[in-house]
Design an enzyme around this catalytic site. Structure first.
Site, PDB file in Angstrom:
ATOM      1  N   ASN A   1       0.941  -1.342  -0.090  1.00  0.00           N
ATOM      2  CA  ASN A   1       0.153  -0.001  -0.123  1.00  0.00           C
ATOM      3  C   ASN A   1       1.307   1.462  -0.197  1.00  0.00           C
ATOM      4  O   ASN A   1       1.567   1.265   0.614  1.00  0.00           O
ATOM      5  CB  ASN A   1      -0.792   0.200   0.843  1.00  0.00           C
ATOM      6  CG  ASN A   1      -1.964   0.767   1.226  1.00  0.00           C
ATOM      7  OD1 ASN A   1      -1.500   2.229   0.575  1.00  0.00           O
ATOM      8  ND2 ASN A   1      -2.625   0.810   2.565  1.00  0.00           N
TER       9      ASN A   1
ATOM     10  N   ARG B   1      -2.757  -2.240  -3.566  1.00  0.00           N
ATOM     11  CA  ARG B   1      -4.156  -1.241  -3.216  1.00  0.00           C
ATOM     12  C   ARG B   1      -4.097  -0.209  -4.382  1.00  0.00           C
ATOM     13  O   ARG B   1      -2.956   0.739  -4.553  1.00  0.00           O
ATOM     14  CB  ARG B   1      -3.695  -0.647  -1.962  1.00  0.00           C
ATOM     15  CG  ARG B   1      -5.042  -0.001  -1.539  1.00  0.00           C
ATOM     16  CD  ARG B   1      -4.833   0.482  -0.090  1.00  0.00           C
ATOM     17  NE  ARG B   1      -6.656   1.068  -0.021  1.00  0.00           N
ATOM     18  CZ  ARG B   1      -5.946   1.834   1.485  1.00  0.00           C
ATOM     19  NH1 ARG B   1      -5.866   1.680   2.407  1.00  0.00           N
ATOM     20  NH2 ARG B   1      -8.047   2.452   2.048  1.00  0.00           N
TER      21      ARG B   1
ATOM     22  N   HIS C   1     -12.418   3.365   0.073  1.00  0.00           N
ATOM     23  CA  HIS C   1     -12.032   2.738   1.606  1.00  0.00           C
ATOM     24  C   HIS C   1     -13.375   1.359   1.106  1.00  0.00           C
ATOM     25  O   HIS C   1     -13.596   0.167   1.740  1.00  0.00           O
ATOM     26  CB  HIS C   1     -12.836   2.869   2.805  1.00  0.00           C
ATOM     27  CG  HIS C   1     -11.972   4.530   3.243  1.00  0.00           C
ATOM     28  ND1 HIS C   1     -12.889   4.848   4.145  1.00  0.00           N
ATOM     29  CD2 HIS C   1     -11.074   4.553   3.413  1.00  0.00           C
ATOM     30  CE1 HIS C   1     -11.851   6.544   4.540  1.00  0.00           C
ATOM     31  NE2 HIS C   1     -10.690   5.456   4.266  1.00  0.00           N
TER      32      HIS C   1
ATOM     33  N   GLY D   1     -11.297   6.014  10.632  1.00  0.00           N
ATOM     34  CA  GLY D   1     -10.117   5.844  10.888  1.00  0.00           C
ATOM     35  C   GLY D   1      -9.272   7.755  11.042  1.00  0.00           C
ATOM     36  O   GLY D   1      -9.993   8.460  10.138  1.00  0.00           O
TER      37      GLY D   1
ATOM     38  N   ARG E   1      -8.782  16.256   6.534  1.00  0.00           N
ATOM     39  CA  ARG E   1      -9.915  16.695   5.127  1.00  0.00           C
ATOM     40  C   ARG E   1     -10.946  17.253   5.882  1.00  0.00           C
ATOM     41  O   ARG E   1     -11.768  16.818   6.976  1.00  0.00           O
ATOM     42  CB  ARG E   1      -9.440  15.352   4.661  1.00  0.00           C
ATOM     43  CG  ARG E   1      -9.061  14.789   3.300  1.00  0.00           C
ATOM     44  CD  ARG E   1      -9.291  13.515   2.529  1.00  0.00           C
ATOM     45  NE  ARG E   1      -8.317  12.564   3.446  1.00  0.00           N
ATOM     46  CZ  ARG E   1      -8.534  11.494   3.169  1.00  0.00           C
ATOM     47  NH1 ARG E   1      -9.546  10.818   2.580  1.00  0.00           N
ATOM     48  NH2 ARG E   1      -7.212  10.290   3.489  1.00  0.00           N
TER      49      ARG E   1
ATOM     50  N   ILE F   1     -10.247   4.786  14.910  1.00  0.00           N
ATOM     51  CA  ILE F   1     -11.181   4.821  15.976  1.00  0.00           C
ATOM     52  C   ILE F   1     -13.031   4.146  16.197  1.00  0.00           C
ATOM     53  O   ILE F   1     -13.384   4.708  17.365  1.00  0.00           O
ATOM     54  CB  ILE F   1     -12.422   6.412  15.438  1.00  0.00           C
ATOM     55  CG1 ILE F   1     -10.827   8.037  15.469  1.00  0.00           C
ATOM     56  CG2 ILE F   1     -12.675   7.538  16.335  1.00  0.00           C
ATOM     57  CD1 ILE F   1     -11.002   9.113  14.338  1.00  0.00           C
TER      58      ILE F   1
ATOM     59  N   GLU G   1      -8.012  -4.564   5.535  1.00  0.00           N
ATOM     60  CA  GLU G   1      -7.887  -4.222   4.297  1.00  0.00           C
ATOM     61  C   GLU G   1      -6.420  -5.143   2.944  1.00  0.00           C
ATOM     62  O   GLU G   1      -6.686  -5.864   1.990  1.00  0.00           O
ATOM     63  CB  GLU G   1      -7.196  -3.019   3.840  1.00  0.00           C
ATOM     64  CG  GLU G   1      -8.398  -2.073   3.994  1.00  0.00           C
ATOM     65  CD  GLU G   1      -8.519  -0.883   4.497  1.00  0.00           C
ATOM     66  OE1 GLU G   1      -7.404  -0.147   6.165  1.00  0.00           O
ATOM     67  OE2 GLU G   1      -8.637   0.271   4.044  1.00  0.00           O
TER      68      GLU G   1
HETATM   69  P1  ADP Z   1      -6.228   4.905   9.195  1.00  0.00           P
HETATM   70  O1  ADP Z   1      -6.691   5.640   8.439  1.00  0.00           O
HETATM   71  O2  ADP Z   1      -4.536   6.286   8.647  1.00  0.00           O
HETATM   72  O3  ADP Z   1      -5.625   3.993   8.784  1.00  0.00           O
HETATM   73  P2  ADP Z   1      -6.907   4.552  11.258  1.00  0.00           P
HETATM   74  O4  ADP Z   1      -7.922   3.215  11.258  1.00  0.00           O
HETATM   75  O5  ADP Z   1      -5.375   3.804  12.188  1.00  0.00           O
HETATM   76  O6  ADP Z   1      -6.124   5.011  10.131  1.00  0.00           O
HETATM   77  O7  ADP Z   1      -6.977   5.318  12.495  1.00  0.00           O
HETATM   78  C1  ADP Z   1      -6.279   6.170  12.745  1.00  0.00           C
HETATM   79  C2  ADP Z   1      -7.113   6.986  14.018  1.00  0.00           C
HETATM   80  O8  ADP Z   1      -7.251   5.896  14.714  1.00  0.00           O
HETATM   81  C3  ADP Z   1      -6.999   8.600  14.566  1.00  0.00           C
HETATM   82  O9  ADP Z   1      -7.344   9.105  14.568  1.00  0.00           O
HETATM   83  C4  ADP Z   1      -6.347   7.644  16.190  1.00  0.00           C
HETATM   84  O10 ADP Z   1      -6.660   8.792  17.209  1.00  0.00           O
HETATM   85  C5  ADP Z   1      -7.312   6.692  16.726  1.00  0.00           C
HETATM   86  N1  ADP Z   1      -7.767   5.693  17.791  1.00  0.00           N
HETATM   87  C6  ADP Z   1      -7.088   4.887  17.595  1.00  0.00           C
HETATM   88  N2  ADP Z   1      -7.048   4.139  18.965  1.00  0.00           N
HETATM   89  C7  ADP Z   1      -8.321   4.934  19.075  1.00  0.00           C
HETATM   90  C8  ADP Z   1      -8.329   5.403  21.202  1.00  0.00           C
HETATM   91  N3  ADP Z   1      -7.936   4.044  21.969  1.00  0.00           N
HETATM   92  N4  ADP Z   1      -9.035   6.002  20.624  1.00  0.00           N
HETATM   93  C9  ADP Z   1      -9.163   6.698  20.356  1.00  0.00           C
HETATM   94  N5  ADP Z   1      -9.262   7.315  19.294  1.00  0.00           N
HETATM   95  C10 ADP Z   1      -8.064   6.095  18.872  1.00  0.00           C
END
Ligand code: ADP
Length: 396
Positions: free
Chosen positions: A11, A94, A182, A211, A242, A330, A380
């Site tokens: 990716n 990807r 996504h 995320g 964004r 998230i 993914e």
């Molecule tokens: P990406 O889209 O880059 O793959 P992720 O799916 O890893 O991103 O998501 C990243 C987000 O998830 C960040 O905003 C991070 O703060 C949030 N996150 C990860 N763990 C927690 C948690 N325990 N509580 C709240 N937010 C979290």
């Protein structure tokens, strides 16, 4: 000695390269995963080798990750040391944009690569980097099957009314359509629902992929009906950096009245807005949850408000709701966001069980809730590895 057939998944982002290695002797099993980031700047490598070896985290020299080609070669040499008996028969990529044509993963030929290059103007921030990853892998594994898996493909099933904008028809013909993104994540969740809860899978489901990038998808019978992202991955929910949906009139104002260039507006909308711009603090939800400042709280309020609005809109598009699924960093981890999204949603049939939610259970709705609420970690890379194996088997 026969070598273990493996699939490598890649990716490639603007300055990062995520990779994973799967044993594909049977159903794909992950052997390792990792990331090279800050390529071309101050690169670092992080990798996890499962039971095979201790995890690795180290700064790289500029020469080790000058570009995607050298970053891949550095990652590969670490993988080869730990998995000397592995033979990469397929590399799965990807690729953000498959245009109107690709609704399935595809084996990459010279002609396919050329078509994917022609789609770059649709996703100028992502597609060229994805294709740089493809070229790097073609050079590194000239004999392996290269497979492209598209973020747009899953949404090709959506009805025409969700494919169009209210523009003169010529623009649709030129490819100005609502693609949605996504898709690899939604594809995985759809498969997991089929396995975990077939009746839910067959019904009306909204998946919230929350995320750093965030979107939502309404599905019926596991197929995409509508999603919050449109022509680009900028539409819909606010994200880490964004804007999400914004009145296009704001662009005219910024250009005509504020004297901004289109590139400055693009930079503003993609990289300086969303949670980061609103909070003035961070794009990271954990930081915002802990901060407690007025601005951080407002950013969270807006994020939650837009998710709730889209939930109502997508439920209307589906004609009702049987389940809401949370995934992404998230969605999988923030009980606060899940709780706030579901608060007062009894009118749509959702009732959250606070204790289940606090425990991060898979099922987090009450027994009485008409629609279920689930937390399903997405994957993914596994979707890419499975597609790679499928196409490899088909080619054999
Ligand atoms: P990406 O889209 O880059 O793959 P992720 O799916 O890893 O991103 O998501 C990243 C987000 O998830 C960040 O905003 C991070 O703060 C949030 N996150 C990860 N763990 C927690 C948690 N325990 N509580 C709240 N937010 C979290």
């Amino acid at each position: 000695m026969t070598k273990t057939p493996v699939a490598l998944t890649l990716n490639a982002g603007s300055s990062s390269l995520k990779f994973a290695l799967y044993d594909i002797s049977g159903a794909p099993v992950e052997l390792a995963s990792g990331l090279v980031d800050a390529i071309g700047a101050a690169p670092r490598l992080k990798a996890d080798f499962g039971a095979a070896a201790p995890a690795l985290k180290r700064d790289l020299t500029a020469a080790e990750a000058r570009d995607h080609v050298s970053a891949l070669s550095t990652a590969l040499s670490e993988l080869r040391q730990r998995f000397p008996d592995a033979k990469a028969s397929v590399v799965g990529h990807r690729v953000v944009h498959g245009g109107p044509v690709y609704s399935e993963p595809v084996a990459i030929t010279a002609q396919v690569l050329e078509e994917l290059r022609r789609l770059s103007p649709f996703a100028p921030i992502h597609q060229p980097h994805n294709l740089a990853g493809v070229e790097a892998a073609m050079a590194a594994f000239p004999d392996a099957l290269q497979v492209a898996c598209f973020d747009t493909a899953f949404h090709r099933s959506h009805p025409k009314v969700n494919d169009i904008f209210a523009l003169p028809r010529e623009y649709y013909d030129k490819g100005v359509r609502r693609y949605g993104f996504h898709g690899l994540s939604y594809d995985y969740i759809s498969g997991e629902l089929k396995r975990l809860a077939p009746l839910v899978h067959d019904g009306r489901v909204i998946v919230a992929h929350l995320g750093n990038g965030a979107s939502m998808c309404g599905m019926i019978g596991g197929r995409s009906i509508a999603s919050t992202m449109g022509f680009t991955a900028l539409d819909g929910l606010p994200m880490g950096t964004r804007t999400g949906q914004i009145d296009p009139g704001v662009i005219f104002y910024l250009v005509q009245q504020e004297g901004m260039s289109i590139d400055e507006v693009r930079q503003l909308f993609y990289s300086k807005s969303g949670l980061l711009g609103m909070s003035g603090l961070s794009n990271d939800m954990r930081t915002l949850e802990a901060a407690g400042t007025v601005e951080a709280n407002e950013a969270i309020d807006y994020f939650v408000f837009r998710i709730r609005r889209e939930l109502g809109g997508l439920a209307a598009a589906l004609g009702g709701l049987d389940a809401l699924v949370f995934c992404g960093g998230i969605g999988e981890n923030s009980r606060l966001i899940r709780e706030r999204v579901c608060e007062g949603m009894g009118w749509i049939g959702l009732e959250l069980d606070r204790e289940r939610n606090a425990r991060n259970d898979t099922l987090i709705s009450t027994e009485m809730s008409r629609a279920r609420v689930l937390v399903v970690p997405t994957n993914e890379e596994l979707v890419i590895a499975r597609a790679g194996k499928r196409l490899l088997d088909a080619a054999a």
